[in-house]
Scaffold this motif. Sequence first.
Motif, PDB file in Angstrom:
ATOM      1  N   HIS A  53       0.929  -1.296  -0.055  1.00 34.19           N
ATOM      2  CA  HIS A  53      -0.032   0.049  -0.025  1.00 34.19           C
ATOM      3  C   HIS A  53       0.779   1.424  -0.064  1.00 34.19           C
ATOM      4  CE1 HIS A  53      -3.918  -1.836   0.068  1.00 34.19           C
ATOM      5  NE2 HIS A  53      -3.611  -2.556   1.240  1.00 34.19           N
ATOM      6  N   VAL A  54       1.987   1.342   0.828  1.00 36.25           N
ATOM      7  CA  VAL A  54       2.824   2.358   0.759  1.00 36.25           C
ATOM      8  C   VAL A  54       3.541   2.725  -0.659  1.00 36.25           C
ATOM      9  CG1 VAL A  54       4.880   3.332   1.956  1.00 36.25           C
ATOM     10  CG2 VAL A  54       3.365   2.091   3.337  1.00 36.25           C
ATOM     11  N   TYR A  55       4.049   1.549  -1.206  1.00 37.22           N
ATOM     12  CA  TYR A  55       4.584   1.849  -2.380  1.00 37.22           C
ATOM     13  C   TYR A  55       3.651   2.174  -3.529  1.00 37.22           C
ATOM     14  CZ  TYR A  55       9.026  -0.665  -1.599  1.00 37.22           C
ATOM     15  OH  TYR A  55       9.917  -1.400  -1.034  1.00 37.22           O
ATOM     16  N   GLN A  56       2.322   1.471  -3.424  1.00 39.24           N
ATOM     17  CA  GLN A  56       1.507   2.059  -4.313  1.00 39.24           C
ATOM     18  C   GLN A  56       0.857   3.600  -4.375  1.00 39.24           C
ATOM     19  OE1 GLN A  56      -2.508  -0.136  -4.217  1.00 39.24           O
ATOM     20  NE2 GLN A  56      -3.550   0.863  -5.704  1.00 39.24           N
ATOM     21  N   PHE A  57       0.876   4.027  -3.232  1.00 37.74           N
ATOM     22  CA  PHE A  57       0.769   5.385  -2.767  1.00 37.74           C
ATOM     23  C   PHE A  57       1.942   6.251  -3.471  1.00 37.74           C
ATOM     24  CE2 PHE A  57       1.944   9.068   0.003  1.00 37.74           C
ATOM     25  CZ  PHE A  57       0.568   9.929  -0.371  1.00 37.74           C
ATOM     26  N   ASN A  58       3.173   5.837  -3.024  1.00 40.82           N
ATOM     27  CA  ASN A  58       4.226   6.659  -3.511  1.00 40.82           C
ATOM     28  C   ASN A  58       4.291   6.685  -4.925  1.00 40.82           C
ATOM     29  OD1 ASN A  58       6.462   7.670  -1.490  1.00 40.82           O
ATOM     30  ND2 ASN A  58       5.206   6.002  -0.715  1.00 40.82           N
ATOM     31  N   ASN A  59       4.112   5.486  -5.760  1.00 40.32           N
ATOM     32  CA  ASN A  59       4.138   5.172  -7.041  1.00 40.32           C
ATOM     33  C   ASN A  59       2.979   6.425  -7.956  1.00 40.32           C
ATOM     34  OD1 ASN A  59       6.509   3.757  -6.938  1.00 40.32           O
ATOM     35  ND2 ASN A  59       5.136   1.897  -7.071  1.00 40.32           N
ATOM     36  N   LYS A  60       1.734   6.319  -7.467  1.00 39.70           N
ATOM     37  CA  LYS A  60       0.882   7.040  -7.976  1.00 39.70           C
ATOM     38  C   LYS A  60       1.145   8.599  -7.684  1.00 39.70           C
ATOM     39  CE  LYS A  60      -2.134   4.261  -9.134  1.00 39.70           C
ATOM     40  NZ  LYS A  60      -2.651   4.124 -10.779  1.00 39.70           N
ATOM     41  N   VAL A  61       1.749   8.966  -6.656  1.00 40.53           N
ATOM     42  CA  VAL A  61       2.089  10.372  -6.673  1.00 40.53           C
ATOM     43  C   VAL A  61       3.329  10.855  -7.320  1.00 40.53           C
ATOM     44  CG1 VAL A  61       3.171  12.085  -4.873  1.00 40.53           C
ATOM     45  CG2 VAL A  61       1.290  10.521  -4.261  1.00 40.53           C
ATOM     46  N   ARG A  62       4.156  10.019  -7.272  1.00 43.68           N
ATOM     47  CA  ARG A  62       5.381  10.037  -8.249  1.00 43.68           C
ATOM     48  C   ARG A  62       4.929  10.055 -10.035  1.00 43.68           C
ATOM     49  NH1 ARG A  62      10.558   9.771  -5.988  1.00 43.68           N
ATOM     50  NH2 ARG A  62      10.348   9.250  -3.668  1.00 43.68           N
ATOM     51  N   GLU A  63       3.860   9.530 -10.206  1.00 40.19           N
ATOM     52  CA  GLU A  63       3.432   9.536 -11.712  1.00 40.19           C
ATOM     53  C   GLU A  63       2.957  11.036 -12.047  1.00 40.19           C
ATOM     54  OE1 GLU A  63       0.130   6.508 -12.181  1.00 40.19           O
ATOM     55  OE2 GLU A  63       1.577   5.017 -11.784  1.00 40.19           O
ATOM     56  N   ARG A  64       2.509  11.823 -10.989  1.00 40.11           N
ATOM     57  CA  ARG A  64       2.059  13.002 -11.312  1.00 40.11           C
ATOM     58  C   ARG A  64       3.121  14.164 -10.915  1.00 40.11           C
ATOM     59  NH1 ARG A  64      -3.726  13.501 -11.428  1.00 40.11           N
ATOM     60  NH2 ARG A  64      -4.383  11.492 -11.964  1.00 40.11           N
ATOM     61  N   LEU A  65       4.180  14.056 -10.661  1.00 32.59           N
ATOM     62  CA  LEU A  65       5.100  14.890 -10.148  1.00 32.59           C
ATOM     63  C   LEU A  65       6.411  14.622 -10.946  1.00 32.59           C
ATOM     64  CD1 LEU A  65       4.676  14.956  -6.380  1.00 32.59           C
ATOM     65  CD2 LEU A  65       3.782  16.638  -7.999  1.00 32.59           C
ATOM     66  N   THR A  66       7.274  15.825 -11.237  1.00 33.57           N
ATOM     67  CA  THR A  66       8.364  15.554 -11.893  1.00 33.57           C
ATOM     68  C   THR A  66       9.362  15.316 -10.724  1.00 33.57           C
ATOM     69  OG1 THR A  66       9.100  18.083 -11.602  1.00 33.57           O
ATOM     70  CG2 THR A  66       7.860  17.173 -13.536  1.00 33.57           C
ATOM     71  N   ASP A  67      10.636  14.869 -10.950  1.00 37.07           N
ATOM     72  CA  ASP A  67      11.802  14.652 -10.189  1.00 37.07           C
ATOM     73  C   ASP A  67      12.189  15.860  -9.335  1.00 37.07           C
ATOM     74  OD1 ASP A  67      11.961  12.028 -10.668  1.00 37.07           O
ATOM     75  OD2 ASP A  67      13.563  12.196 -12.089  1.00 37.07           O
ATOM     76  N   LYS A  68      11.803  17.091 -10.162  1.00 38.42           N
ATOM     77  CA  LYS A  68      12.144  18.452  -9.585  1.00 38.42           C
ATOM     78  C   LYS A  68      11.224  18.845  -8.482  1.00 38.42           C
ATOM     79  CE  LYS A  68      13.480  23.186 -10.497  1.00 38.42           C
ATOM     80  NZ  LYS A  68      13.591  24.177 -11.549  1.00 38.42           N
ATOM     81  N   GLU A  69       9.811  18.342  -8.622  1.00 38.65           N
ATOM     82  CA  GLU A  69       8.962  18.740  -7.842  1.00 38.65           C
ATOM     83  C   GLU A  69       9.135  17.772  -6.434  1.00 38.65           C
ATOM     84  OE1 GLU A  69       4.979  20.154 -10.668  1.00 38.65           O
ATOM     85  OE2 GLU A  69       5.635  18.290 -10.631  1.00 38.65           O
ATOM     86  N   ILE A  70       9.364  16.516  -6.863  1.00 41.29           N
ATOM     87  CA  ILE A  70       9.625  15.717  -5.416  1.00 41.29           C
ATOM     88  C   ILE A  70      11.037  16.140  -4.722  1.00 41.29           C
ATOM     89  CG2 ILE A  70      10.382  13.297  -5.127  1.00 41.29           C
ATOM     90  CD1 ILE A  70       8.687  12.287  -7.456  1.00 41.29           C
ATOM     91  N   GLN A  71      11.873  16.625  -5.429  1.00 45.67           N
ATOM     92  CA  GLN A  71      13.168  17.054  -4.754  1.00 45.67           C
ATOM     93  C   GLN A  71      12.568  18.374  -3.885  1.00 45.67           C
ATOM     94  OE1 GLN A  71      15.838  17.698  -7.709  1.00 45.67           O
ATOM     95  NE2 GLN A  71      16.386  15.359  -7.897  1.00 45.67           N
TER      96      GLN A  71
END
Length: 152
Positions: free
Chosen positions: A107-125
């Motif tokens: 569930h944690v991986y799924q959440f993180n992956n879904k959020v990361r699909e919508r953000l750029t690496d720069k936004e995550i950083q």
Amino acid sequence: MDKSKSIDHQLRATWQAVAKMYNEQASKHDSTMAMAFVLLNIDYENGTPSTSLGPLMGMEPTSLSRILKSMEDKGLILREKNPEDGRSVIIKLTEFGKEKREISKGHVYQFNNKVRERLTDKEIQSFFKVTEIINKLIAEKKIYGDISSQAV
């Protein structure tokens, strides 16, 4: 101050939404987000000393004790004497606990992956940089100084 522009309001509202989402998923597995969090913080192979769990998770001892008791009753964990310190206890995962831990991890991986699909690496950083700065300001008491001596 406009709530939509308040950093603390955005943090709190977002965390409440995330916690609600995780609790909804956990309830489908007869669990809670807090129990899942504990499962994820216990060393898979060797267990974790009970005295290390609270600080590791930022949880008060009384809350942790209540959760551990419930988890023990459900057969997720067991307590063993610490061979290095007879006064402390090692919390270990049962086979059932290990199964539930994998579900929680998914569930944690799924959440993180879904959020990361919508953000750029720069936004995550940027997100991680902002949270790092907030935590550092709080830890170094640079917002209010010694907050224990001030009225809230």
